[in-house]
Design a protein around this motif. Structure first.
Motif, short mmCIF file in Angstrom:
data_model
loop_
_atom_site.label_atom_id
_atom_site.label_comp_id
_atom_site.label_asym_id
_atom_site.label_seq_id
_atom_site.Cartn_x
_atom_site.Cartn_y
_atom_site.Cartn_z
N SER A 119 0.86 -1.18 0.00
CA SER A 119 0.00 0.00 0.00
C SER A 119 0.89 1.23 0.00
CB SER A 119 -0.95 0.02 1.21
OG SER A 119 -0.22 0.19 2.40
N ALA A 120 0.35 2.32 -0.51
CA ALA A 120 1.04 3.61 -0.52
C ALA A 120 0.01 4.68 -0.24
CB ALA A 120 1.72 3.84 -1.87
N ARG A 121 0.40 5.70 0.50
CA ARG A 121 -0.54 6.76 0.87
C ARG A 121 0.11 8.11 0.69
NH1 ARG A 121 -2.41 9.60 5.55
NH2 ARG A 121 -4.66 9.83 5.51
N MET A 122 -0.69 9.06 0.23
CA MET A 122 -0.24 10.44 0.06
C MET A 122 -1.35 11.35 0.57
SD MET A 122 1.32 12.03 -3.40
CE MET A 122 2.68 10.90 -3.24
N VAL A 123 -0.97 12.47 1.17
CA VAL A 123 -1.93 13.42 1.71
C VAL A 123 -1.80 14.75 0.97
CG1 VAL A 123 -2.70 14.67 3.76
CG2 VAL A 123 -1.88 12.31 3.98
N PHE A 124 -2.95 15.29 0.58
CA PHE A 124 -3.02 16.57 -0.12
C PHE A 124 -3.80 17.54 0.75
CE2 PHE A 124 -2.79 13.19 -3.22
CZ PHE A 124 -1.82 13.65 -4.11
N MET A 125 -3.29 18.76 0.90
CA MET A 125 -4.02 19.80 1.63
C MET A 125 -4.82 20.61 0.62
SD MET A 125 -3.49 19.30 4.78
CE MET A 125 -4.25 20.75 5.45
N VAL A 126 -6.13 20.73 0.89
CA VAL A 126 -7.03 21.44 0.00
C VAL A 126 -7.78 22.50 0.80
CG1 VAL A 126 -9.00 21.17 -1.57
CG2 VAL A 126 -7.33 19.32 -1.36
N GLU A 127 -7.86 23.71 0.25
CA GLU A 127 -8.63 24.77 0.88
C GLU A 127 -10.09 24.33 0.87
OE1 GLU A 127 -11.34 27.89 0.95
OE2 GLU A 127 -10.68 27.30 -1.03
N ALA A 128 -10.77 24.47 2.01
CA ALA A 128 -12.11 23.90 2.18
C ALA A 128 -13.21 24.59 1.37
CB ALA A 128 -12.50 23.91 3.66
N GLY A 129 -13.02 25.82 0.95
CA GLY A 129 -14.07 26.54 0.23
C GLY A 129 -14.03 26.36 -1.26
N GLU A 130 -13.59 27.39 -1.97
CA GLU A 130 -13.60 27.38 -3.43
C GLU A 130 -12.74 26.28 -4.03
OE1 GLU A 130 -15.51 29.09 -5.59
OE2 GLU A 130 -16.53 29.73 -3.76
N GLU A 131 -11.60 26.00 -3.42
CA GLU A 131 -10.70 24.98 -3.95
C GLU A 131 -11.36 23.59 -3.92
OE1 GLU A 131 -5.93 24.59 -3.77
OE2 GLU A 131 -6.96 24.95 -1.89
N MET A 132 -11.99 23.26 -2.80
CA MET A 132 -12.67 21.96 -2.70
C MET A 132 -13.88 21.92 -3.62
SD MET A 132 -12.68 18.90 -1.51
CE MET A 132 -11.62 18.85 -0.07
N THR A 133 -14.59 23.04 -3.74
CA THR A 133 -15.74 23.10 -4.64
C THR A 133 -15.30 22.83 -6.07
OG1 THR A 133 -16.89 24.62 -3.17
CG2 THR A 133 -17.60 24.59 -5.47
N ARG A 134 -14.20 23.44 -6.48
CA ARG A 134 -13.67 23.24 -7.84
C ARG A 134 -13.22 21.80 -8.03
NH1 ARG A 134 -11.07 26.68 -11.72
NH2 ARG A 134 -10.57 25.34 -13.45
N LEU A 135 -12.53 21.26 -7.05
CA LEU A 135 -12.08 19.87 -7.11
C LEU A 135 -13.26 18.92 -7.26
CD1 LEU A 135 -9.99 17.57 -6.73
CD2 LEU A 135 -10.18 17.94 -4.28
N ALA A 136 -14.29 19.11 -6.45
CA ALA A 136 -15.48 18.25 -6.51
C ALA A 136 -16.17 18.37 -7.87
CB ALA A 136 -16.46 18.61 -5.38
N ALA A 137 -16.31 19.58 -8.37
CA ALA A 137 -16.96 19.78 -9.67
C ALA A 137 -16.16 19.13 -10.79
CB ALA A 137 -17.15 21.27 -9.95
N ASP A 138 -14.84 19.30 -10.77
CA ASP A 138 -13.99 18.68 -11.79
C ASP A 138 -14.09 17.16 -11.75
OD1 ASP A 138 -13.16 21.19 -12.58
OD2 ASP A 138 -11.15 21.03 -11.68
N LEU A 139 -14.08 16.60 -10.55
CA LEU A 139 -14.15 15.14 -10.43
C LEU A 139 -15.52 14.62 -10.84
CD1 LEU A 139 -12.66 12.58 -9.64
CD2 LEU A 139 -13.33 12.99 -7.28
N ARG A 140 -16.58 15.29 -10.42
CA ARG A 140 -17.93 14.87 -10.82
C ARG A 140 -18.10 14.97 -12.33
NH1 ARG A 140 -22.10 14.68 -6.71
NH2 ARG A 140 -23.55 15.26 -8.34
N ASP A 141 -17.56 16.02 -12.93
CA ASP A 141 -17.63 16.17 -14.38
C ASP A 141 -16.86 15.04 -15.07
OD1 ASP A 141 -18.21 17.68 -16.87
OD2 ASP A 141 -16.04 18.00 -16.88
N PHE A 142 -15.68 14.76 -14.58
CA PHE A 142 -14.84 13.70 -15.15
C PHE A 142 -15.55 12.34 -15.10
CE2 PHE A 142 -11.59 10.39 -14.31
CZ PHE A 142 -10.94 10.42 -15.54
N LEU A 143 -16.06 11.98 -13.93
CA LEU A 143 -16.75 10.68 -13.79
C LEU A 143 -18.13 10.71 -14.42
CD1 LEU A 143 -15.70 9.84 -10.14
CD2 LEU A 143 -14.81 8.82 -12.24
#
Length: 187
Positions: A119-143
């Protein structure tokens, strides 16, 4: 060929890449998603088994990230999402100060819990507001494009993300913003 989803912090070499889902059985129920994490001196890759286009919305990876974005003010404890066979696990912890630690763990495919498993693990720090919103939208769009297309690769990029869905997160100590590769080229 469709571009992968990429999460890459600004000014670092670490990244999480999700390649477009494939439908190994041709029925839309199960997707195989090649996932990789990498940083200086380490790369791990696996094929994660995910519920396909017929999965309940609240079990999808896109929904998980959307729930993190929706609760940008914070939550107690950790939240977790797991692929069907445990090859990929995502955990998230809100620090109460506007940032979310998103852990991505990959395990060996088809034998994630064998005696010689890795197993391998990596941690990413994401700003909880706009940055997470953009990340979620990009991922939902991709999938979501896969769900709508029945796992046939299609390209429906908007002008703002003409280089594919990529979310980039910054160092929480600096002023950070989610940007795509296209945004970088425009600046």
């Amino acid at each position: 060929m469709e571009e992968p989803f990429v999460l890459r912090p600004l000014e670092t070499s670490c990244s999480w890449v999700l390649h477009p889902p494939t439908d190994p059985y041709g029925d839309g129920y199960i997707w195989a998603v090649r996932s990789e994490i990498s940083d200086e001196g380490m790369t791990a890759e696996t094929s994660a088994t995910m519920a396909g286009r017929w999965a309940p919305e609240n079990e999808s990876l896109g929904w998980f990230f959307q729930s993190l974005a929706d609760d940008w003010r914070g939550w107690e404890g950790g939240r977790e999402w797991r692929s069907l066979e445990g090859e990929m696990e995502i955990d998230a912890h809100h620090d109460g100060r506007g940032h979310v630690a998103v852990g991505v763990m990959l395990r060996r495919a088809r034998q994630a819990y064998a005696d010689d498993a890795w197993s391998a693990r990596m941690v990413f720090m994401v700003e909880a507001g706009e940055e997470m919103t953009r990340l979620a939208a990009d991922l939902r769009d991709f999938l979501g494009r896969k769900a709508l297309s029945g796992c046939t690769a299609i390209r429906t990029a908007k002008p703002a993300d003409r280089h594919g869905p990529a979310s980039t997160v910054g160092d929480p100590a600096s002023r950070s913003a989610a940007v795509t590769d296209a945004d970088r080229q425009e600046s």
